[in-house]
Enzyme design. Structure first.
Site, PDB file in Angstrom:
ATOM      1  N   ASN A  12       4.290  45.287  47.769  1.00 42.35           N
ATOM      2  CA  ASN A  12       5.204  46.181  48.474  1.00 42.35           C
ATOM      3  C   ASN A  12       6.177  45.310  49.258  1.00 42.35           C
ATOM      4  O   ASN A  12       5.819  44.750  50.291  1.00 42.35           O
ATOM      5  CB  ASN A  12       4.391  47.094  49.410  1.00 42.35           C
ATOM      6  CG  ASN A  12       5.274  47.916  50.332  1.00 42.35           C
ATOM      7  OD1 ASN A  12       6.482  48.028  50.110  1.00 42.35           O
ATOM      8  ND2 ASN A  12       4.681  48.488  51.367  1.00 42.35           N
ATOM      9  N   TRP A  13       7.381  45.214  48.758  1.00 42.20           N
ATOM     10  CA  TRP A  13       8.345  44.275  49.349  1.00 42.20           C
ATOM     11  C   TRP A  13       9.010  44.819  50.613  1.00 42.20           C
ATOM     12  O   TRP A  13       9.696  44.094  51.303  1.00 42.20           O
ATOM     13  CB  TRP A  13       9.415  43.912  48.328  1.00 42.20           C
ATOM     14  CG  TRP A  13       8.911  43.118  47.155  1.00 42.20           C
ATOM     15  CD1 TRP A  13       7.597  42.886  46.802  1.00 42.20           C
ATOM     16  CD2 TRP A  13       9.704  42.432  46.186  1.00 42.20           C
ATOM     17  NE1 TRP A  13       7.542  42.114  45.680  1.00 42.20           N
ATOM     18  CE2 TRP A  13       8.824  41.815  45.265  1.00 42.20           C
ATOM     19  CE3 TRP A  13      11.081  42.286  45.996  1.00 42.20           C
ATOM     20  CZ2 TRP A  13       9.282  41.054  44.191  1.00 42.20           C
ATOM     21  CZ3 TRP A  13      11.536  41.539  44.916  1.00 42.20           C
ATOM     22  CH2 TRP A  13      10.636  40.931  44.035  1.00 42.20           C
ATOM     23  N   LYS A  14       8.881  46.090  50.866  1.00 44.54           N
ATOM     24  CA  LYS A  14       9.482  46.717  52.052  1.00 44.54           C
ATOM     25  C   LYS A  14      10.995  46.430  52.095  1.00 44.54           C
ATOM     26  O   LYS A  14      11.627  46.347  51.039  1.00 44.54           O
ATOM     27  CB  LYS A  14       8.767  46.241  53.313  1.00 44.54           C
ATOM     28  CG  LYS A  14       7.242  46.402  53.183  1.00 44.54           C
ATOM     29  CD  LYS A  14       6.485  46.173  54.445  1.00 44.54           C
ATOM     30  CE  LYS A  14       4.991  46.355  54.164  1.00 44.54           C
ATOM     31  NZ  LYS A  14       4.167  46.246  55.357  1.00 44.54           N
ATOM     32  N   HIS A  97       3.501  55.690  52.724  1.00 41.83           N
ATOM     33  CA  HIS A  97       3.165  54.453  53.437  1.00 41.83           C
ATOM     34  C   HIS A  97       3.196  54.709  54.947  1.00 41.83           C
ATOM     35  O   HIS A  97       4.019  55.478  55.429  1.00 41.83           O
ATOM     36  CB  HIS A  97       4.151  53.344  53.058  1.00 41.83           C
ATOM     37  CG  HIS A  97       3.722  52.005  53.557  1.00 41.83           C
ATOM     38  ND1 HIS A  97       3.940  51.595  54.856  1.00 41.83           N
ATOM     39  CD2 HIS A  97       3.043  50.999  52.955  1.00 41.83           C
ATOM     40  CE1 HIS A  97       3.420  50.384  55.015  1.00 41.83           C
ATOM     41  NE2 HIS A  97       2.865  49.996  53.880  1.00 41.83           N
ATOM     42  N   GLU A  99       4.347  53.106  57.320  1.00 37.75           N
ATOM     43  CA  GLU A  99       5.645  52.868  57.969  1.00 37.75           C
ATOM     44  C   GLU A  99       6.575  54.061  57.785  1.00 37.75           C
ATOM     45  O   GLU A  99       7.386  54.370  58.647  1.00 37.75           O
ATOM     46  CB  GLU A  99       6.262  51.569  57.413  1.00 37.75           C
ATOM     47  CG  GLU A  99       5.544  50.347  57.978  1.00 37.75           C
ATOM     48  CD  GLU A  99       5.516  49.151  57.055  1.00 37.75           C
ATOM     49  OE1 GLU A  99       6.311  49.095  56.095  1.00 37.75           O
ATOM     50  OE2 GLU A  99       4.671  48.257  57.301  1.00 37.75           O
ATOM     51  N   GLU A 169      -5.083  51.816  53.670  1.00 39.27           N
ATOM     52  CA  GLU A 169      -4.439  50.798  54.494  1.00 39.27           C
ATOM     53  C   GLU A 169      -4.585  51.168  55.966  1.00 39.27           C
ATOM     54  O   GLU A 169      -3.768  51.935  56.501  1.00 39.27           O
ATOM     55  CB  GLU A 169      -2.943  50.722  54.174  1.00 39.27           C
ATOM     56  CG  GLU A 169      -2.621  50.359  52.748  1.00 39.27           C
ATOM     57  CD  GLU A 169      -1.220  49.768  52.637  1.00 39.27           C
ATOM     58  OE1 GLU A 169      -1.120  48.619  52.189  1.00 39.27           O
ATOM     59  OE2 GLU A 169      -0.238  50.433  53.015  1.00 39.27           O
ATOM     60  N   GLY A 175       0.323  43.887  58.367  1.00 41.73           N
ATOM     61  CA  GLY A 175       1.261  42.924  58.936  1.00 41.73           C
ATOM     62  C   GLY A 175       0.768  42.240  60.200  1.00 41.73           C
ATOM     63  O   GLY A 175       1.548  41.618  60.920  1.00 41.73           O
ATOM     64  N   SER A 216      -2.819  42.936  55.382  1.00 43.42           N
ATOM     65  CA  SER A 216      -3.016  41.494  55.585  1.00 43.42           C
ATOM     66  C   SER A 216      -3.848  40.830  54.485  1.00 43.42           C
ATOM     67  O   SER A 216      -4.621  39.913  54.769  1.00 43.42           O
ATOM     68  CB  SER A 216      -3.608  41.219  56.972  1.00 43.42           C
ATOM     69  OG  SER A 216      -2.737  41.674  57.989  1.00 43.42           O
ATOM     70  N   GLY A 237       1.715  43.349  51.207  1.00 41.18           N
ATOM     71  CA  GLY A 237       3.046  43.310  51.795  1.00 41.18           C
ATOM     72  C   GLY A 237       3.554  41.874  51.880  1.00 41.18           C
ATOM     73  O   GLY A 237       4.058  41.317  50.904  1.00 41.18           O
ATOM     74  N   GLY A 238       3.400  41.274  53.040  1.00 43.22           N
ATOM     75  CA  GLY A 238       3.938  39.938  53.319  1.00 43.22           C
ATOM     76  C   GLY A 238       3.663  38.910  52.233  1.00 43.22           C
ATOM     77  O   GLY A 238       4.569  38.174  51.817  1.00 43.22           O
TER      78      GLY A 238
HETATM   79  P1  PGA Z   1       0.767  43.455  54.684  1.00 46.45           P
HETATM   80  O1  PGA Z   1       1.341  44.891  54.309  1.00 46.45           O
HETATM   81  O2  PGA Z   1       0.100  42.892  53.454  1.00 46.45           O
HETATM   82  O3  PGA Z   1       1.968  42.647  55.102  1.00 46.45           O
HETATM   83  O4  PGA Z   1      -0.213  43.651  55.804  1.00 46.45           O
HETATM   84  C1  PGA Z   1       0.613  45.764  53.488  1.00 46.45           C
HETATM   85  C2  PGA Z   1       1.373  47.046  53.304  1.00 46.45           C
HETATM   86  O5  PGA Z   1       2.051  47.491  54.223  1.00 46.45           O
HETATM   87  O6  PGA Z   1       1.319  47.651  52.220  1.00 46.45           O
END
Ligand code: PGA
Length: 255
Positions: A12-14, A97, A99, A169, A175, A216, A237-238
């Site tokens: 997930n590149w956001k 998600h 966010e 999640e 994050g 994470s 994500g990251g």
């Molecule tokens: P993260 O994000 O791996 O940076 O914690 C995961 C996500 O939001 O899907």
């Protein structure tokens, strides 16, 4: 990981990468991903990069997903993107998600509408659920997650339910570098997520639906999640923004 459920590792590149940067990053990932079999691999770049990336990966087994969508097919909804539009490029779409729930007013009701629209256009909805820190500390994780799953899925037919993917999640793990423990995630999937799906659609669907962990995940901790019988992959994500670390996580899923 149960062998009957194909593991899935999704990036997930956001809000990261222009179309040019996205093309470069995927080109960098492809050689490493190519040799890894038995794992479904998925990247979810921003909308603006979907067309470029879809051309690049045409001859590979890398799948493409979007990070959100609107539930109407077309009309006067300035700024929105529909499932019908995504279906030209994507196989997957992330829905709900945390966010989006936190910053953009997404609710269980909007998640439900989007899930239906995605399925109607043959996209696989990757549905995100998870409790926040306050709910976790108050011992409400099971209730919150069960309600999110129930409200996203209630009313689907069995065929539709068999196609969805769920990502658990916990918001406090996203994050933060503070991943949940693999054992706790495994337990929550076994005791909360699968029984909720089973209550709606029966045991066969509950055992067949893939449930990922997100929060994470990195190349160093990924294997411990993938060793758990209930965890069918990861939403990353990251660590999905660097070719080496994303490929490393996919490798861990293969092992
Ligand atoms: P993260 O994000 O791996 O940076 O914690 C995961 C996500 O939001 O899907």
């Amino acid at each position: 990981m149960a062998t009957s459920r194909l593991p899935l590792v999704a990036g997930n590149w956001k809000l990261n990468k222009t179309a040019t940067e996205a093309y470069k990053l995927v080109a960098e990932m492809l050689p490493g991903l190519r040799s890894i079999k038995g794992v479904e691999k998925l990247v979810c770049p921003p909308f603006t990069a979907l067309m470029a990336v879809s051309r690049l990966i045409m001859d590979s087994d890398l799948r493409l997903g979007a990070q959100d969508m609107y539930w109407e097919d077309r009309g006067a909804y300035t700024g929105e993107i529909s499932a019908r539009m995504l279906a030209e490029f994507c196989q997957y779409v992330i829905i709900g998600h945390s966010e989006r729930r936190m910053y953009f007013g997404e609710t269980n009701e909007t998640v439900k509408r989007k899930v239906r629209a995605a399925l109607a256009h043959a996209l696989v909805p990757l549905i995100c659920v998870g409790e926040n820190l306050e709910q976790n500390e108050a011992g409400q994780a099971a209730g919150v997650v069960s309600r999110q799953v129930h409200e996203a899925l209630a009313g689907l037919d069995i065929q539709e339910a068999g196609r969805i993917v769920i990502a658990y999640e916990p918001v406090w793990a996203i994050g933060t570098g503070r991943a949940a423990t693999a054992e706790a995630v495994d337990m929550l999937i076994r005791n909360v997520i699968r029984p909720t799906v089973g209550g709606l659609f029966g045991e066969e669907i509950a055992q067949g639906v893939r449930v990922l962990y997100g929060g994470s995940v990195d190349p160093d901790n990924a294997a411990q999640f993938f060793r758990q019988p209930e965890i069918d992959g990861a939403l990353v994500g990251g660590a999905s923004l660097k070719a080496r670390s994303f490929v490393g996580i996919v490798e861990a899923a293969q092992a």
